[in-house]
Design a protein around this motif. Structure first.
Motif, short mmCIF file in Angstrom:
data_model
loop_
_atom_site.label_atom_id
_atom_site.label_comp_id
_atom_site.label_asym_id
_atom_site.label_seq_id
_atom_site.Cartn_x
_atom_site.Cartn_y
_atom_site.Cartn_z
N LYS A 97 36.15 -10.55 1.92
CA LYS A 97 36.06 -11.77 2.74
C LYS A 97 35.07 -12.78 2.17
CE LYS A 97 35.69 -9.31 6.63
NZ LYS A 97 35.50 -8.99 8.07
N LEU A 98 34.18 -12.31 1.32
CA LEU A 98 33.26 -13.21 0.63
C LEU A 98 33.89 -13.81 -0.63
CD1 LEU A 98 29.89 -11.22 0.86
CD2 LEU A 98 30.53 -13.26 2.15
N GLY A 99 35.16 -13.43 -0.87
CA GLY A 99 35.88 -13.98 -2.03
C GLY A 99 35.70 -13.17 -3.29
N GLN A 100 35.18 -11.94 -3.16
CA GLN A 100 34.93 -11.10 -4.33
C GLN A 100 36.16 -10.25 -4.68
OE1 GLN A 100 31.39 -8.77 -3.67
NE2 GLN A 100 30.15 -10.57 -3.12
N LYS A 101 36.34 -10.02 -5.97
CA LYS A 101 37.39 -9.12 -6.43
C LYS A 101 36.99 -7.68 -6.10
CE LYS A 101 38.58 -12.12 -10.32
NZ LYS A 101 38.61 -12.26 -11.79
N ILE A 102 38.00 -6.88 -5.71
CA ILE A 102 37.74 -5.48 -5.33
C ILE A 102 38.46 -4.56 -6.31
CG2 ILE A 102 37.97 -3.77 -3.48
CD1 ILE A 102 36.19 -6.13 -2.70
N GLU A 103 37.76 -3.55 -6.77
CA GLU A 103 38.42 -2.53 -7.60
C GLU A 103 39.36 -1.74 -6.71
OE1 GLU A 103 36.68 1.12 -9.96
OE2 GLU A 103 35.96 -0.76 -10.85
N GLY A 116 45.97 -10.83 -0.62
CA GLY A 116 45.34 -10.56 -1.91
C GLY A 116 46.41 -10.36 -2.96
N LYS A 117 45.99 -10.39 -4.20
CA LYS A 117 46.92 -10.11 -5.29
C LYS A 117 46.38 -8.96 -6.12
CE LYS A 117 49.69 -12.14 -8.93
NZ LYS A 117 50.13 -13.35 -9.63
N ILE A 118 47.22 -7.97 -6.34
CA ILE A 118 46.82 -6.83 -7.18
C ILE A 118 47.33 -7.10 -8.59
CG2 ILE A 118 47.05 -4.36 -7.58
CD1 ILE A 118 47.45 -4.00 -4.58
N LEU A 160 41.97 -6.06 -6.87
CA LEU A 160 42.52 -6.79 -5.73
C LEU A 160 41.77 -8.11 -5.63
CD1 LEU A 160 44.31 -6.98 -3.19
CD2 LEU A 160 42.53 -5.74 -1.95
N ILE A 161 42.49 -9.20 -5.83
CA ILE A 161 41.87 -10.53 -5.90
C ILE A 161 42.21 -11.31 -4.64
CG2 ILE A 161 41.76 -12.68 -7.25
CD1 ILE A 161 42.91 -10.91 -9.62
N PRO A 162 41.20 -11.86 -3.95
CA PRO A 162 41.48 -12.68 -2.76
C PRO A 162 42.40 -13.85 -3.09
CG PRO A 162 39.14 -12.20 -2.92
CD PRO A 162 39.75 -11.73 -4.21
N TYR A 163 43.40 -14.06 -2.24
CA TYR A 163 44.38 -15.13 -2.48
C TYR A 163 44.36 -16.16 -1.36
CZ TYR A 163 48.89 -17.36 -3.40
OH TYR A 163 49.88 -18.27 -3.65
#
Length: 312
Positions: free
Chosen positions: A263-269, A293-295, A301-304
């Motif tokens: 939610k902070l706009g960070q990419k997630i592994e 998000g986009k994987i 996992l990238i916020p979209y």
């Protein structure tokens, strides 16, 4: 209407638009009943038309374009032998011709209007030219050049024909003008035709059985004391979830900590069988939709598109 302070309302309502009012008029009535801060509709229906008008409240609007781009299904009745100025019964009859076509000619004409076709939108449409809807030019007797549109008509089922009336079910892509389709059919048949009844039955995967009428909303309003919070609970229960327009996308679940970072706009592994695709991201603990998000192929996992949760 009822409270000075508007509410933050979020979700999707499948409105059954009544005949005789514009889509915007219907929207304003519903927005007032819900006392909502923000709402918009998807896919304009003419005043003559009834049926499915999706209304997106609040955060749901962020995902509304997925519905705008979707297929639509219509039930239409056309009157043969008369061409009108608006291609429907709201216009004036500008040409009358005898009805002489055969069933073979009808089937051939329907076939010619099925598949990828070109349409010139009616002057009596909501398409804008220099920021002004075409119908406003038309009412002043003006004509402007309209671009040819390519649309897809998947199916036209001729259900019934009785005297000078013919009934159809039509499945088509976004941007298809049913009035124009019927007008073109009338010209192919050599007799002219215009729409006398039009009802939208389906948008994307939503079905007409899920529709809510304005009169039903008013009944709930009259049944409840407006000072009673139960009224808003009852009508809010009619709303579909914020992620309803993207329900065709797969879900992925994040832990509370992952959700916080996302939610902070960070990419997630994030390791998944899904690659290069948009997904609905759900906070696992509270089962809350937090955005798209986009994987990618690197297991990230990238916020979209995120949902703002400062909503109540």
């Amino acid at each position: 209407m009822f409270f000075n302070k508007k509410r933050n309302v979020h979700g999707l309502l499948l409105l059954d638009k009544p005949q005789g009012i514009s889509s915007n008029n219907a929207l304003q009535k519903v927005k007032t009943i819900f006392n909502a801060k923000k709402a918009g509709y998807i896919g304009t229906l003419d005043p003559l038309a009834t049926g499915m008008l999706p209304i997106c409240f609040g955060e749901c609007a962020k995902f509304s374009h997925y519905l705008k781009d979707s297929n639509k299904r219509y039930h239409v009745i056309a009157k043969l032998g008369e061409k009108t100025s608006t291609s429907d019964s709201d216009g004036i009859v500008i040409k009358k011709r005898p009805i002489l076509f055969t069933s073979y000619q009808l089937n051939l004409s329907i076939k010619e209007l099925t598949g990828l076709i070109e349409q010139v939108p009616s002057m009596y449409s909501a398409i804008k030219y220099n920021g002004i809807p075409l119908y406003k030019y038309a009412r002043q007797g003006l004509k402007v050049k309209r671009n040819i549109r390519k649309v897809i008509v998947y199916n036209i089922y001729a259900i019934n024909q009785e005297k000078n009336l013919i009934e159809f079910k039509i499945l088509c892509s976004k941007g298809t003008y049913v009035r124009t389709l019927i007008d073109d059919l009338g010209e192919k048949l050599g007799c002219g035709a215009h729409v006398v009844f039009l009802r939208r039955l389906q948008v994307a995967s939503y079905l007409y059985t899920q529709l809510v009428t304005i009169s039903n909303l008013y009944k709930l309003l009259n049944k409840n004391n407006i000072d009673n919070i139960n009224f808003f609970k009852n009508i809010d229960n009619l709303l579909m979830p914020v992620d309803s327009p993207v329900s065709f996308l797969p879900k992925v679940y994040l832990s509370f900590k992952q959700s916080y970072n996302f939610k902070l706009g960070q990419k997630i592994e994030f390791f998944s069988n899904i690659k290069n695709s948009l997904v609905r991201v759900i906070e696992e603990k509270n089962k809350i939709f937090i955005g798209l998000g986009k994987i990618n192929t690197e297991a990230l996992l990238i916020p979209y598109r995120l949902v703002s949760r400062f909503t109540n």
